[in-house]
Structures are given as structure tokens and as C-alpha cells.
Design a protein around this motif. Structure first.
Motif, PDB file in Angstrom:
ATOM      1  N   SER A   1       0.835  -1.194   0.000  1.00  0.00           N
ATOM      2  CA  SER A   1       0.000   0.000   0.000  1.00  0.00           C
ATOM      3  C   SER A   1       0.878   1.256   0.000  1.00  0.00           C
ATOM      4  CB  SER A   1      -0.940   0.012   1.211  1.00  0.00           C
ATOM      5  OG  SER A   1      -1.896   1.058   1.079  1.00  0.00           O
ATOM      6  N   THR A   2       0.207   2.411  -0.024  1.00  0.00           N
ATOM      7  CA  THR A   2       0.917   3.700  -0.013  1.00  0.00           C
ATOM      8  C   THR A   2       0.359   4.605   1.073  1.00  0.00           C
ATOM      9  OG1 THR A   2      -0.561   4.910  -1.525  1.00  0.00           O
ATOM     10  CG2 THR A   2       1.148   3.548  -2.527  1.00  0.00           C
ATOM     11  N   LEU A   3       1.200   5.554   1.479  1.00  0.00           N
ATOM     12  CA  LEU A   3       0.808   6.621   2.399  1.00  0.00           C
ATOM     13  C   LEU A   3       1.464   7.915   1.913  1.00  0.00           C
ATOM     14  CD1 LEU A   3       1.125   5.223   6.039  1.00  0.00           C
ATOM     15  CD2 LEU A   3      -0.904   6.220   5.038  1.00  0.00           C
ATOM     16  N   HIS A   4       0.871   9.036   2.249  1.00  0.00           N
ATOM     17  CA  HIS A   4       1.460  10.324   1.891  1.00  0.00           C
ATOM     18  C   HIS A   4       2.209  10.871   3.097  1.00  0.00           C
ATOM     19  CE1 HIS A   4      -0.249  11.046  -2.127  1.00  0.00           C
ATOM     20  NE2 HIS A   4      -1.275  10.352  -1.686  1.00  0.00           N
ATOM     21  N   THR A   5       3.504  10.540   3.193  1.00  0.00           N
ATOM     22  CA  THR A   5       4.374  11.093   4.231  1.00  0.00           C
ATOM     23  C   THR A   5       5.695  11.483   3.592  1.00  0.00           C
ATOM     24  OG1 THR A   5       5.198   8.884   4.795  1.00  0.00           O
ATOM     25  CG2 THR A   5       3.329   9.714   6.079  1.00  0.00           C
ATOM     26  N   ASN A   6       6.523  12.209   4.360  1.00  0.00           N
ATOM     27  CA  ASN A   6       7.764  12.748   3.799  1.00  0.00           C
ATOM     28  C   ASN A   6       8.889  11.732   3.712  1.00  0.00           C
ATOM     29  OD1 ASN A   6       6.766  15.324   3.322  1.00  0.00           O
ATOM     30  ND2 ASN A   6       7.206  15.987   5.420  1.00  0.00           N
ATOM     31  N   ASP A   7       8.967  10.819   4.694  1.00  0.00           N
ATOM     32  CA  ASP A   7      10.028   9.816   4.654  1.00  0.00           C
ATOM     33  C   ASP A   7       9.573   8.568   5.390  1.00  0.00           C
ATOM     34  OD1 ASP A   7      10.138  10.526   7.311  1.00  0.00           O
ATOM     35  OD2 ASP A   7      12.077  11.531   7.198  1.00  0.00           O
ATOM     36  N   ALA A   8      10.458   7.571   5.463  1.00  0.00           N
ATOM     37  CA  ALA A   8      10.077   6.288   6.046  1.00  0.00           C
ATOM     38  C   ALA A   8       9.767   6.378   7.547  1.00  0.00           C
ATOM     39  CB  ALA A   8      11.175   5.262   5.771  1.00  0.00           C
ATOM     40  N   PRO A   9      10.611   7.003   8.391  1.00  0.00           N
ATOM     41  CA  PRO A   9      10.272   7.086   9.825  1.00  0.00           C
ATOM     42  C   PRO A   9       8.937   7.790  10.079  1.00  0.00           C
ATOM     43  CG  PRO A   9      12.584   7.608   9.489  1.00  0.00           C
ATOM     44  CD  PRO A   9      11.975   7.521   8.137  1.00  0.00           C
ATOM     45  N   ALA A  10       8.620   8.821   9.279  1.00  0.00           N
ATOM     46  CA  ALA A  10       7.361   9.546   9.479  1.00  0.00           C
ATOM     47  C   ALA A  10       6.152   8.656   9.187  1.00  0.00           C
ATOM     48  CB  ALA A  10       7.315  10.778   8.575  1.00  0.00           C
ATOM     49  N   THR A  11       6.342   7.616   8.374  1.00  0.00           N
ATOM     50  CA  THR A  11       5.229   6.721   8.035  1.00  0.00           C
ATOM     51  C   THR A  11       4.764   5.947   9.254  1.00  0.00           C
ATOM     52  OG1 THR A  11       6.125   6.497   5.799  1.00  0.00           O
ATOM     53  CG2 THR A  11       4.515   4.861   6.496  1.00  0.00           C
ATOM     54  N   LEU A  12       5.718   5.494  10.052  1.00  0.00           N
ATOM     55  CA  LEU A  12       5.347   4.719  11.253  1.00  0.00           C
ATOM     56  C   LEU A  12       4.610   5.600  12.255  1.00  0.00           C
ATOM     57  CD1 LEU A  12       8.655   2.675  11.636  1.00  0.00           C
ATOM     58  CD2 LEU A  12       6.436   1.837  10.830  1.00  0.00           C
ATOM     59  N   THR A  13       5.081   6.822  12.482  1.00  0.00           N
ATOM     60  CA  THR A  13       4.392   7.701  13.422  1.00  0.00           C
ATOM     61  C   THR A  13       3.038   8.155  12.865  1.00  0.00           C
ATOM     62  OG1 THR A  13       5.625   9.600  12.523  1.00  0.00           O
ATOM     63  CG2 THR A  13       6.535   8.523  14.461  1.00  0.00           C
ATOM     64  N   ARG A  14       2.923   8.223  11.549  1.00  0.00           N
ATOM     65  CA  ARG A  14       1.640   8.573  10.923  1.00  0.00           C
ATOM     66  C   ARG A  14       0.596   7.494  11.223  1.00  0.00           C
ATOM     67  NH1 ARG A  14      -2.704  11.063   9.413  1.00  0.00           N
ATOM     68  NH2 ARG A  14      -3.490  10.668   7.319  1.00  0.00           N
ATOM     69  N   LEU A  15       0.992   6.237  11.150  1.00  0.00           N
ATOM     70  CA  LEU A  15       0.056   5.146  11.472  1.00  0.00           C
ATOM     71  C   LEU A  15      -0.371   5.209  12.939  1.00  0.00           C
ATOM     72  CD1 LEU A  15       1.718   2.177   9.527  1.00  0.00           C
ATOM     73  CD2 LEU A  15      -0.472   3.262   8.997  1.00  0.00           C
ATOM     74  N   VAL A  16       0.569   5.542  13.825  1.00  0.00           N
ATOM     75  CA  VAL A  16       0.230   5.683  15.255  1.00  0.00           C
ATOM     76  C   VAL A  16      -0.764   6.820  15.438  1.00  0.00           C
ATOM     77  CG1 VAL A  16       1.135   6.258  17.537  1.00  0.00           C
ATOM     78  CG2 VAL A  16       2.411   4.701  16.043  1.00  0.00           C
ATOM     79  N   ASN A  17      -0.523   7.949  14.757  1.00  0.00           N
ATOM     80  CA  ASN A  17      -1.422   9.099  14.873  1.00  0.00           C
ATOM     81  C   ASN A  17      -2.810   8.797  14.310  1.00  0.00           C
ATOM     82  OD1 ASN A  17       0.640  10.586  16.007  1.00  0.00           O
ATOM     83  ND2 ASN A  17       1.278  11.517  14.071  1.00  0.00           N
ATOM     84  N   MET A  18      -2.892   7.891  13.333  1.00  0.00           N
ATOM     85  CA  MET A  18      -4.204   7.502  12.792  1.00  0.00           C
ATOM     86  C   MET A  18      -5.001   6.673  13.796  1.00  0.00           C
ATOM     87  SD  MET A  18      -3.191   6.546   8.844  1.00  0.00           S
ATOM     88  CE  MET A  18      -4.846   6.054   8.373  1.00  0.00           C
ATOM     89  N   GLY A  19      -4.308   6.106  14.806  1.00  0.00           N
ATOM     90  CA  GLY A  19      -5.012   5.314  15.815  1.00  0.00           C
ATOM     91  C   GLY A  19      -4.708   3.837  15.781  1.00  0.00           C
ATOM     92  N   VAL A  20      -3.739   3.417  14.941  1.00  0.00           N
ATOM     93  CA  VAL A  20      -3.366   1.998  14.895  1.00  0.00           C
ATOM     94  C   VAL A  20      -2.518   1.670  16.120  1.00  0.00           C
ATOM     95  CG1 VAL A  20      -2.194   0.210  13.563  1.00  0.00           C
ATOM     96  CG2 VAL A  20      -3.389   2.058  12.381  1.00  0.00           C
ATOM     97  N   PRO A  21      -2.822   0.628  16.856  1.00  0.00           N
ATOM     98  CA  PRO A  21      -2.027   0.265  18.036  1.00  0.00           C
ATOM     99  C   PRO A  21      -0.566   0.011  17.667  1.00  0.00           C
ATOM    100  CG  PRO A  21      -4.107  -0.921  18.040  1.00  0.00           C
ATOM    101  CD  PRO A  21      -4.013  -0.238  16.715  1.00  0.00           C
ATOM    102  N   PRO A  22       0.386   0.560  18.439  1.00  0.00           N
ATOM    103  CA  PRO A  22       1.812   0.391  18.120  1.00  0.00           C
ATOM    104  C   PRO A  22       2.232  -1.063  17.968  1.00  0.00           C
ATOM    105  CG  PRO A  22       1.534   2.090  19.789  1.00  0.00           C
ATOM    106  CD  PRO A  22       0.187   1.466  19.587  1.00  0.00           C
ATOM    107  N   PHE A  23       1.681  -1.966  18.770  1.00  0.00           N
ATOM    108  CA  PHE A  23       2.078  -3.376  18.671  1.00  0.00           C
ATOM    109  C   PHE A  23       1.741  -3.943  17.298  1.00  0.00           C
ATOM    110  CE2 PHE A  23       3.051  -7.618  19.879  1.00  0.00           C
ATOM    111  CZ  PHE A  23       2.093  -8.418  19.270  1.00  0.00           C
TER     112      PHE A  23
END
Length: 573
Positions: free
Chosen positions: A425-447
Motif C-alpha cells: 500500500s501507499t501513504l502520503h508522508t515525507n520519509d520512512a520514519p514519518a510513516t510509522l508515526t503517521r500510522l500511530v497518529n491515525m489510531g493503529v495500536p503500536p504493537f
């Protein structure tokens, strides 16, 4: 200075070249006679003979006749007032209008003795003419480019019968009933041929997008080539509504509706074995409807992983991740960064008879045989989340989600990755580390993120330097260090930049991907689960030797693939 035979018939430039020991008297007389026989200027005959380089001839002519010398490669083709002078005059006299200031027209010319050309232009335009000397070979290229740019006019293409035979139809998923009452005047031959030519020229030039834009007093067509928009035509403003209506009819949009945006699709069959799709978007603006067409060439999906631009270690990590039996691979970057091509390259690698692949896209951009592609239609209730639920009931091996836009889609995608499916899949973020924090901010559990995501690819597209004309540059050491190079390597570096030739687009030809490929290691997973931020992930990625976008871009600069200026513009650091 050479002694000239007093009985010679040489004069002007030929005589000066002999006196400067650049030509023998015999060669000069022979070339002068050949020019008269062939009815071409002496300069043209001299360049064709290859006795002297065009640059040398231009320099000597400038000194002899006191005419200013100009490098025509620096000319902005779109700004040249070509339409002021009839094409027949330009070709017959081998001249080109460069600029117009007040009542004076500055004209590029390779033979300063050709006063007849200047007089004829003055007579036909009513402007005073001023000669500007340019190199003969460069002038030939510039004339063709300028005439090609000015060629897309309704009058010129009305007689082009080849445009009548194009097969153009709407995409099936986008068919709507057009308003019949609004179709008058949009199917007349000049309008039809103009639209067909715009589409064909975009394909031939390798454009990725076509922008057709109305303004208060102007109307223009621009192509995006190698990521940069360039104006290619200026149709009459009075035809704006008819041209946009023609495109809307081709894509089965409602031509009577001009108040809201609409999306459609056009398929152009170029030959028996090749068809190009155009994704159409209309937008009501202050002065009319702007139409943008995205050119979707299915052949770009079959480039192969070797041509994407991955470094060796990045390619290895990418192939290892997509060939796992389950997990998630995310590709991130802004619109137009090549995410779709990267995803389809992965799908083509995985597309074998023993694998069930399903995709949910909005819209489907490239048709691929052997892959079950679903076009999202939110108006009809078919959402990404709904399509994903249906996929999971049909025993999929690989699932591709066009974009993760909301928490529901993200959660279903991650659950699919955790239960034995490979999810792309794809996401609109600036780089790879920002993608993981973007998923957390969307509400996906970190685990769930740490356990499901295998790899993240952040990417940009940079213009590739033309191999025919790229030139080495002298870049100050402080600028190189500031850009990110190490002091120890600066003495060994050769930095190349664009020059421009008739084979490229202002020094660039094609594009190359710049990537950050970050596997989600155990250490990065631990950072996510304990609530670490983007900076913590970046530090850990650096410890693991993962190059960020800037470092990957600098590697392309070291290899002479692109310029430092281009990398600085796309990495924004």
C-alpha cells in the motif's frame, strides 16, 4: 595574417577567414562557388563542409561585421515571437525572431550579410529589425523547436488526416450519460483534431500530465515532462469551452455540469497491441474549467526492478520483503513521486499463476493481466475497507491497497498482513520514519504496526542528466560540505550539471528514483511500542546504516546520474 591573392573574388566573411589563416584561398573559393550552386548561404555551406566549427565561424563573423553574438541555447522557446513572421520566410532565410521590444524585432541570423532576410521581415511585420549573430548548427535546431512548439494550432492540424483514425473511447468504469443538448459545436473537425493532437503529442514527448487552463485573457496547454511543466500551445480563448466539452464527451462526463469537479477516463488505442489511458479531472475555476489528464502508459508498470533506481542493498531489501509470505510493505511519497510504478513493479514480480492477487485502487491506473483489480467507487458504497473485506473472503495471497486514508482501512490492512497475506500500500508522508508515526497518529495500536510492517520505501523522482551533454561543474568546497558530502571525498568528486542539447530537455532526459528503504527491525519495532517519536526512529535507522533520501540522492550525484541542484530541490534539506 595570410597574404591574399589580389585576383581572388573572395569578399566579406570568406575573405576574413582566409586572412586569419582559418581557410585556404582555394577552399574558400570552392565553398563560395558551391554555396551559389546549391543556393544556400556561404555560412551554411561552410558548416556542412566541416572545415570549421560553427562556433569559430560565428566568432569571426561577429568581429568582422560588428554584430553581437548570442548563445541561442539559452533562448526560452516559448517566449520567442515566432508567430510574428511567416514560417516560409523563416525557413527560406534561415532566421528566427528572438525578442520584440517596442517597435524593434531582434532576429537570430547565422549569416550577417543576408540583409535581404532582415528587409523582408521588416516589410512583412512593420517592425524595425536588428540582427543578432548565432551559430549555424544551433540556429537550425532552434528554428525546428520553435516551429514545432507553435505548430499546435487549429488551422495547421485541420488538414492532418492521420488524426482521424485514432480510436478513442471512454473507460468502462467511468461511463456516464453526457448531456446531449450541450454537444453542439464540440464534434467539429478542427476541435476533434486539436484534442487528438494534444493527446498524441503528449505521448510522443513522454509527458506524464496534460494541463489545459483558461485565464481571463489567455488559454494555454502545458505538458509535464520529466516533472517540469512546459507550455506547448495557446489556443484561442474563445474555444476554451468547446475544447473542454470535447474532452468531457470522450470521457463520458456531463458536459452540461460546469459547477463541480468531475473525474473520468479516456482510452486511446495507438496500435493493435498498444493502448494508452488518460485519467481525466475537471475543475471549475474563475475563468472556466481547467482540465488535467494524467497519462497512464501500461508499459511503465513493466520496467523491472533494475530500472527503478534502487541501490544494490536497497533492491535486495525490497525483493526480500515482497517475497515474504505475509506482512506489509508501504511505499510513501508525495503525488507524482512514482509510488504507483514501484507498486506495480512489485506486483509484476509476484504475478505468477500460483498466486492470487487482488488490488483496490481509486482509480485503477494500469490494467495488468492476471491481477484482479477493483475500482473504488465511494458514491456507490464501494470503499477501500469494503473491498478489503471482500478480498479476505476470496482466499488472496497478495493484496494491494491504493492508499491507506483512514483508520478503518489501516486496521483491516494490518490484520490481513498479520493473518498470512502480503499487503502492499501507499501513504502520503515525507520519509520512512514519518510513516510509522503517521500510522500511530491515525489510531493503529503500536504493537500491530511493529508486528505487521516489514518494510517502508520512501521515494522521490529526480530528473536524469542527459548523457550526451552533461558537463563537469566547479562547485566550492563549502557548498559540497553543506550539501552533505564528506570533506575526505571532495577531492575525488566530479559533479556534473545540465548543459542542454537537441536530444534532451534543458540538460535532462528521463527521471530516476531516489529511495529510502527502511526494513522495520526489532530495534525500530521496540521504539514504536514504547511510544518513541519520529526522531528516535531516524536515529536508529542511521545506526543500522539506512540511507535517508538526501544520502541516496548524493550517491546519484557521485555517479553522475543527476545534478546536485536537482537532489537539493527534491529532498528539501
Amino acid at each position: 595574417m595570410a597574404t591574399v591573392n589580389p585576383t581572388t573574388t573572395l569578399s566579406g566573411l570568406a575573405l576574413r577567414l582566409v586572412r586569419d589563416n582559418l581557410l585556404t584561398t582555394a577552399d574558400a573559393e570552392r565553398l563560395q562557388a558551391e554555396a551559389q550552386t546549391n543556393k544556400v548561404p556561404f555560412v551554411a555551406q561552410l558548416v556542412e563542409s566541416k572545415k570549421l566549427q560553427a562556433a569559430v565561424i560565428a566568432r569571426v563573423a561577429s568581429e568582422e561585421f560588428g554584430v553581437p553574438l548570442y548563445d541561442i541555447n539559452s533562448l526560452d522557446i516559448e517566449s520567442a515571437p515566432v508567430k510574428l513572421v511567416d514560417e516560409k520566410i523563416l525557413r527560406r532565410h534561415h532566421v528566427l525572431p528572438l525578442h520584440k521590444r517596442g517597435t524593434r524585432l531582434y532576429v537570430a541570423i547565422a549569416d550577417p550579410t543576408n540583409l535581404q532576410a532582415l528587409d523582408e521581415i521588416k516589410f512583412h511585420t512593420g517592425f524595425g529589425t536588428e540582427a543578432i549573430l548565432v551559430e549555424e548548427d544551433k540556429l537550425s535546431v532552434a528554428i525546428e523547436k520553435c516551429l514545432d512548439a507553435a505548430d499546435t494550432s487549429l488551422a495547421d492540424i485541420a488538414s492532418d488526416d492521420s488524426l482521424d483514425n485514432l480510436e478513442i473511447v471512454a473507460g468502462e468504469e467511468d461511463k456516464k450519460e453526457g448531456a446531449a443538448s450541450g454537444e453542439e459545436g464540440v464534434n467539429d473537425t478542427p476541435i476533434v483534431k486539436f484534442v487528438n493532437k494534444v493527446l498524441m503529442d503528449a505521448i510522443n514527448r513522454g509527458a506524464s500530465d496534460i494541463h489545459i487552463e483558461p485565464y481571463e485573457k489567455t488559454y494555454r496547454v502545458r505538458y509535464r515532462q520529466d516533472g517540469v511543466l512546459q507550455e506547448v500551445a495557446s489556443p484561442p480563448l474563445a474555444l476554451a469551452s468547446r475544447i473542454s466539452a470535447r474532452i468531457k464527451i470522450l470521457s463520458r462526463l456531463d458536459i452540461a455540469e460546469r459547477r463541480v469537479p468531475q473525474d473520468g477516463r479516456i482510452k486511446m488505442r495507438i496500435s493493435k497491441n498498444r493502448a494508452i489511458d488518460f485519467r481525466v479531472s475537471t475543475l471549475p475555476t474563475l475563468w472556466g474549467e481547467k482540465v488535467v489528464l494524467r497519462v497512464l502508459d501500461p508499459t511503465s508498470a513493466t520496467l523491472g526492478v533494475e530500472k527503478l533506481g534502487f541501490e544494490a542493498d536497497q533492491k535486495e531489501a525490497f525483493l526480500e520483503a515482497i517475497n515474504r509470505p505475509y506482512g506489509m510493505v508501504l511505499v510513501t511519497g508525495p503525488t507524482g513521486s512514482g509510488k504507483t510504478v514501484t507498486l506495480y513493479t512489485a506486483l509484476n514480480i509476484l504475478n505468477v499463476p500460483g498466486t492470487n492477487i487482488s488490488t483496490a485502487e481509486d482509480p485503477v491506473e494500469m490494467n495488468v493481466n492476471g491481477i484482479n483489480q477493483v475500482n473504488i467507487n465511494e458514491k456507490a458504497g464501494l470503499t477501500f475497507a469494503g473491498a478489503l473485506r471482500a478480498f479476505l473472503r476470496q482466499d488472496p495471497d497478495v493484496i494491494m491497497v491504493g492508499e491507506i486514508r483512514d483508520l478503518e482501512t489501516a486496521e483491516i490492512s494490518i490484520k490481513a498482513a498479520q493473518t498470512g497475506h502480503m499487503v502492499l500500500s501507499t501513504l502520503h508522508t515525507n520519509d520512512a520514519p514519518a510513516t510509522l508515526t503517521r500510522l500511530v497518529n491515525m489510531g493503529v495500536p503500536p504493537f500491530n504496526i511493529a508486528s505487521a510492517v516489514n518494510l517502508i520505501v520512501a521515494q522521490r523522482l529526480g530528473r536524469r542528466l542527459c548523457t550526451s551533454c552533461k558537463v563537469p561543474l566547479e562547485v566550492p568546497e563549502p557548498a559540497l560540505i553543506k550539501a552533505g558530502f564528506q570533506p575526505s571525498e571532495i577531492g575525488k568528486l566530479t559533479i556534473y550539471g545540465p548543459a542542454g542539447c537537441d536530444l534532451c530537455n534543458k540538460g535532462y532526459k528521463g527521471r530516476v528514483g531516489v529511495y529510502q528503504v527502511m526494513p522495520v527491525s526489532e530495534a525500530i519495532g521496540d521504539i514504536i511500542m514504547r511510544g518513541g517519536n519520529q526522531r528516535d526512529i531516524e536515529v536508529q535507522a542511521q545506526k543500522e546504516g539506512i540511507s535517508d533520501l538526501r544520502k541516496s540522492g548524493l550517491k546519484k550525484v557521485r555517479d553522475g546520474i543527476t545534478s546536485l541542484e536537482e537532489i537539493e530541490s527534491i529532498t528539501n534539506q
